[in-house]
Design a protein around this motif. Structure first.
Motif, PDB file in Angstrom:
ATOM      1  N   UNK A 385     -20.689   1.966 -13.230  1.00  0.00           N
ATOM      2  CA  UNK A 385     -20.634   3.060 -12.328  1.00  0.00           C
ATOM      3  C   UNK A 385     -19.480   3.137 -11.610  1.00  0.00           C
ATOM      4  N   UNK A 386     -18.543   3.942 -11.479  1.00  0.00           N
ATOM      5  CA  UNK A 386     -17.368   4.054 -10.984  1.00  0.00           C
ATOM      6  C   UNK A 386     -17.572   4.987  -9.765  1.00  0.00           C
ATOM      7  N   UNK A 387     -17.136   4.680  -8.507  1.00  0.00           N
ATOM      8  CA  UNK A 387     -17.327   5.620  -7.470  1.00  0.00           C
ATOM      9  C   UNK A 387     -16.007   5.588  -6.775  1.00  0.00           C
ATOM     10  N   UNK A 388     -15.124   6.686  -6.295  1.00  0.00           N
ATOM     11  CA  UNK A 388     -14.000   6.480  -5.591  1.00  0.00           C
ATOM     12  C   UNK A 388     -14.632   6.666  -4.038  1.00  0.00           C
ATOM     13  N   UNK A 389     -13.827   5.576  -3.334  1.00  0.00           N
ATOM     14  CA  UNK A 389     -14.051   5.492  -2.002  1.00  0.00           C
ATOM     15  C   UNK A 389     -12.642   5.869  -0.976  1.00  0.00           C
ATOM     16  N   UNK A 390     -12.721   5.908   0.201  1.00  0.00           N
ATOM     17  CA  UNK A 390     -11.544   6.122   1.177  1.00  0.00           C
ATOM     18  C   UNK A 390     -11.541   5.039   2.186  1.00  0.00           C
ATOM     19  N   UNK A 391     -10.461   4.817   2.640  1.00  0.00           N
ATOM     20  CA  UNK A 391     -10.182   3.794   3.921  1.00  0.00           C
ATOM     21  C   UNK A 391      -9.030   4.102   4.480  1.00  0.00           C
ATOM     22  N   UNK A 392      -9.034   4.106   5.652  1.00  0.00           N
ATOM     23  CA  UNK A 392      -7.760   3.990   6.569  1.00  0.00           C
ATOM     24  C   UNK A 392      -6.856   3.077   6.057  1.00  0.00           C
ATOM     25  N   UNK A 393      -5.591   3.782   5.816  1.00  0.00           N
ATOM     26  CA  UNK A 393      -4.556   2.879   5.363  1.00  0.00           C
ATOM     27  C   UNK A 393      -4.123   1.498   6.012  1.00  0.00           C
ATOM     28  N   UNK A 394      -4.092   1.944   7.463  1.00  0.00           N
ATOM     29  CA  UNK A 394      -4.111   0.688   8.234  1.00  0.00           C
ATOM     30  C   UNK A 394      -5.117  -0.555   8.188  1.00  0.00           C
ATOM     31  N   UNK A 395      -6.116   0.006   7.452  1.00  0.00           N
ATOM     32  CA  UNK A 395      -7.257  -1.151   7.515  1.00  0.00           C
ATOM     33  C   UNK A 395      -6.954  -1.886   6.268  1.00  0.00           C
ATOM     34  N   UNK A 396      -5.983  -1.642   5.564  1.00  0.00           N
ATOM     35  CA  UNK A 396      -5.928  -2.598   4.153  1.00  0.00           C
ATOM     36  C   UNK A 396      -4.659  -3.515   4.379  1.00  0.00           C
ATOM     37  N   UNK A 397      -4.482  -4.648   4.129  1.00  0.00           N
ATOM     38  CA  UNK A 397      -3.271  -5.320   3.713  1.00  0.00           C
ATOM     39  C   UNK A 397      -2.624  -5.192   2.631  1.00  0.00           C
ATOM     40  N   UNK A 398      -1.336  -5.135   2.874  1.00  0.00           N
ATOM     41  CA  UNK A 398      -0.333  -5.131   1.597  1.00  0.00           C
ATOM     42  C   UNK A 398       0.678  -6.212   1.907  1.00  0.00           C
ATOM     43  N   UNK A 399       0.753  -7.037   0.932  1.00  0.00           N
ATOM     44  CA  UNK A 399       1.488  -8.243   1.043  1.00  0.00           C
ATOM     45  C   UNK A 399       2.230  -8.591  -0.079  1.00  0.00           C
ATOM     46  N   UNK A 400       3.441  -8.765   0.075  1.00  0.00           N
ATOM     47  CA  UNK A 400       4.536  -9.239  -1.003  1.00  0.00           C
ATOM     48  C   UNK A 400       4.618 -10.763  -0.980  1.00  0.00           C
ATOM     49  N   UNK A 401       4.247 -11.328  -1.960  1.00  0.00           N
ATOM     50  CA  UNK A 401       4.140 -12.940  -2.024  1.00  0.00           C
ATOM     51  C   UNK A 401       5.324 -13.342  -2.768  1.00  0.00           C
ATOM     52  N   UNK A 402       6.247 -14.039  -2.221  1.00  0.00           N
ATOM     53  CA  UNK A 402       7.763 -14.212  -3.285  1.00  0.00           C
ATOM     54  C   UNK A 402       7.327 -15.499  -3.810  1.00  0.00           C
ATOM     55  N   UNK A 403       8.410 -15.824  -4.978  1.00  0.00           N
ATOM     56  CA  UNK A 403       8.251 -17.112  -5.674  1.00  0.00           C
ATOM     57  C   UNK A 403       7.895 -18.480  -4.904  1.00  0.00           C
ATOM     58  N   UNK A 404       8.813 -18.411  -3.519  1.00  0.00           N
ATOM     59  CA  UNK A 404       8.826 -19.676  -2.713  1.00  0.00           C
ATOM     60  C   UNK A 404       7.518 -19.748  -1.888  1.00  0.00           C
ATOM     61  N   UNK A 405       6.574 -18.752  -2.007  1.00  0.00           N
ATOM     62  CA  UNK A 405       5.444 -18.761  -1.408  1.00  0.00           C
ATOM     63  C   UNK A 405       5.360 -17.911  -0.052  1.00  0.00           C
ATOM     64  N   UNK A 406       6.550 -17.627   0.364  1.00  0.00           N
ATOM     65  CA  UNK A 406       6.603 -16.957   1.758  1.00  0.00           C
ATOM     66  C   UNK A 406       6.177 -15.444   1.216  1.00  0.00           C
ATOM     67  N   UNK A 407       5.491 -15.247   2.380  1.00  0.00           N
ATOM     68  CA  UNK A 407       4.654 -13.642   2.224  1.00  0.00           C
ATOM     69  C   UNK A 407       5.369 -12.653   3.523  1.00  0.00           C
ATOM     70  N   UNK A 411       3.919  -2.689   6.282  1.00  0.00           N
ATOM     71  CA  UNK A 411       3.141  -1.951   7.250  1.00  0.00           C
ATOM     72  C   UNK A 411       2.863  -0.516   6.434  1.00  0.00           C
ATOM     73  N   UNK A 412       1.918   0.105   6.974  1.00  0.00           N
ATOM     74  CA  UNK A 412       1.104   1.511   6.368  1.00  0.00           C
ATOM     75  C   UNK A 412       2.296   2.380   6.678  1.00  0.00           C
ATOM     76  N   UNK A 413       2.229   3.616   6.102  1.00  0.00           N
ATOM     77  CA  UNK A 413       2.995   4.716   6.613  1.00  0.00           C
ATOM     78  C   UNK A 413       2.961   5.037   7.784  1.00  0.00           C
ATOM     79  N   UNK A 414       4.073   5.253   8.716  1.00  0.00           N
ATOM     80  CA  UNK A 414       4.032   5.695   9.941  1.00  0.00           C
ATOM     81  C   UNK A 414       3.775   7.037  10.241  1.00  0.00           C
TER      82      UNK A 414
END
Length: 544
Positions: A385-407, A411-414
């Motif tokens: 069963x698929x259900x759409x949900x919604x969450x405040x963008x500020x509550x979701x991490x968004x992380x770029x992880x580079x080849x050397x492991x640095x993260x 930030x969410x949209x201001x």
């Protein structure tokens, strides 16, 4: 992938691997082993293409990481090492919210993934990545990210970002933009091997949709219109980085197999992110009975009553569908036959397994004349069963992880703008004519339809201004319900898109709880538009 890299000049090759159903498949895959959960077909394509991509300076950006982007990034590095290639592989993560599903009010689910935007991809590309794999980002984000990185766009360059979203929406489904699944398909040259579309994106976000020279298919304002209408809602097409105003863009032919998208306006994104929620709905089974010749309705009624009496423990859901594919006085047995389908669903597999199958099979010598089935009923199968949900963008991490492991934390949209319906524009002057002819709507109108969870959309467009004047006044919600009786009791909304000479309908709940629920025999509504085009309607003769 190799065709695109080898076929002509290219800066980036991108791919969208994550349909709603795919997320369920990957979730079940990950449940078997934590090392799984990504699209393995991507690795096959990369193995064929990576050396050539590095040689030509083509970067690869794809959301094939699914539920395990770190695992896919590691697998690409292992593959490159085996091939003797030096490659910088980065990935984007943070969309996977399964560990917080209870806290966020999503209940017991198999997967919970927020749709992230493009800025993690931008960070990876700016740091020198050759390959960027992500989890659940929006379909268009794998196109927006490269464009924003290339041109140095800022996060409030909404018009430019929206232009890239439009281009991304057109090319995200591959050859659907070059003639695949196209209403007027007989006009498309060489559908045996249509070329994949590409987008030439400019610094202001405008773009030209085209394809490599010498490939089959066609890029026209019609093929691009069809894809722009695919799986959209109202005039605001929301993404995590900007909201595209579909009612702002214009299309123009810019030469053979070249369509320019211009005039795009964008707005700040909404404050929430959509979340793809997949859960196990229970178990399902089905049996399809063939009814041949005379008295089809009476045969169907007898079988329904017999099977209902034979199934002593009733499943939670039992649905019957009679498909009248039969013709009177038919010259083949197949065209003399109708199909009666029974679908059962229940949380307990025992109630839809042998208990149901045996009851169906045991009627074989005691039911309607000519009793036969298309296949023997089997064991019950799990369904999702698929259900759409919604969450405040500020509550979701968004992380770029580079080849050397640095993260790098993204930030969410201001600046955000809550989604509100767009006021419907004034329709054009109606087209009036003395004489009409009753013909299929598809004689003059194209359509494209698809699924959005349990909802479906149908976009309808025409090719001339006079046809548009007729369509805008004729194709109302009431007319849609008349032409498609299955929508009569459902909520339907309409959006006029004058620049595309199009009207879009969203039909709520017609697909039940999503594609895996299999509520209709066309569970993703891909044929809904073609059904609409086949319905007969009075059209002014001057427009034919």
């Amino acid at each position: 992938m190799r065709e695109m890299i080898a076929g002509g000049e290219l800066d980036y090759v991108t791919g969208d691997y994550l349909a709603e159903l795919t997320m369920l498949i990957l979730a079940r895959d990950r449940a078997k082993s934590p090392d799984r959960g990504y699209a393995k077909t991507f690795l096959t394509q990369v193995e064929e293409s990576l050396g050539l991509a590095l040689e030509r300076g083509v970067k690869i950006v794809a959301n094939a990481g699914g539920l395990n982007p770190a695992g896919l990034a590691a697998a690409v590095r292992t593959l490159a090492e085996r091939l003797g290639l030096a490659v910088n592989v980065a990935h984007v993560e943070g969309d996977d919210l399964i560990g917080r599903a209870g806290e966020l009010g999503f209940g017991s689910v198999l997967s919970a993934n927020a749709y992230l935007g493009a800025w993690g991809i931008v960070d990876c590309l700016n740091a020198g990545a050759d390959v960027v794999v992500t989890g659940r980002v929006t379909d268009a984000s794998v196109i927006v990210g490269p464009a924003a990185a290339h041109f140095g766009w800022q996060r409030d360059d909404y018009d430019a970002l929206a232009g890239a979203i439009a281009a991304g929406h057109v090319i995200e489904c591959g050859v659907q933009a070059t003639g695949g699944n196209f209403a007027f398909f007989t006009e498309i040259p060489d559908l045996l091997h249509p070329g994949f579309p590409l987008a030439e994106i400019a610094a202001d976000g405008s773009s030209v949709i085209t394809k490599h020279a010498g490939t089959g298919g066609l890029v026209s304002t019609d093929t691009v219109t069809a894809q722009l209408l695919y799986e959209v809602g109202d005039a605001r097409y929301a993404n995590p980085d900007a909201t595209l105003r579909l009612d702002s863009l214009s299309l123009s032919q810019d030469g053979p197999d070249r369509v320019r998208i211009s005039g795009v306006r964008g707005e700040p994104p909404p404050p929430t992110l959509k979340v793809s929620l997949n859960s196990i709905g229970g178990f399902r089974n089905s049996a399809t009975f063939v009814l041949t010749g005379l008295d089809i309705e009476a045969k169907a009624d007898l079988l329904r009553r017999q099977l209902d009496a034979a199934v002593t423990v009733k499943p939670a859901e039992l649905e019957w569908t009679l498909v009248r594919t039969d013709h009177p006085d038919a010259d083949t047995e197949e065209t003399a036959s109708a199909l009666l389908r029974c679908v059962v669903r229940d949380p307990d597999p025992a109630n839809v397994g042998r208990r149901f199958s045996s009851a169906a099979v045991e009627l074989a010598l005691a039911s309607y004349p000519g009793f036969t089935t298309t296949a023997p009923p089997g064991e019950g199968q799990v369904y999702g069963v698929f259900t759409p949900g919604y969450v405040d963008a500020a509550d979701v991490p968004h992380v770029a992880v580079h080849a050397d492991g640095t993260r790098t934390d993204i930030a969410p949209a201001s600046e955000t703008l809550p989604l509100e319906p767009v006021a419907e524009p004034s329709p054009p002057e109606p087209f009036t004519a003395a004489a009409t002819r009753r013909v299929p709507l598809g004689t003059i109108a194209g359509a494209r339809s698809g699924d959005k969870g349990g909802n479906a959309n149908v976009g309808v467009w025409v090719r001339t201004d006079d046809q548009w004047r007729w369509l805008a006044h004729t194709m109302t919600v009431e007319k849609l319900r008349e032409l498609l009786p299955e929508t009569a009791e459902l909520a339907v909304t309409r959006t006029l898109l004058p620049n595309l000479r199009a009207v879009n309908f969203v039909i709520e709940g017609i697909l039940g709880q999503g594609v895996a629920h299999q509520a209709r025999f066309d569970p993703q509504a891909k044929g809904l538009g073609e059904w609409l085009r086949s319905r007969h309607i009075d059209i002014p003769e001057e427009l034919l």
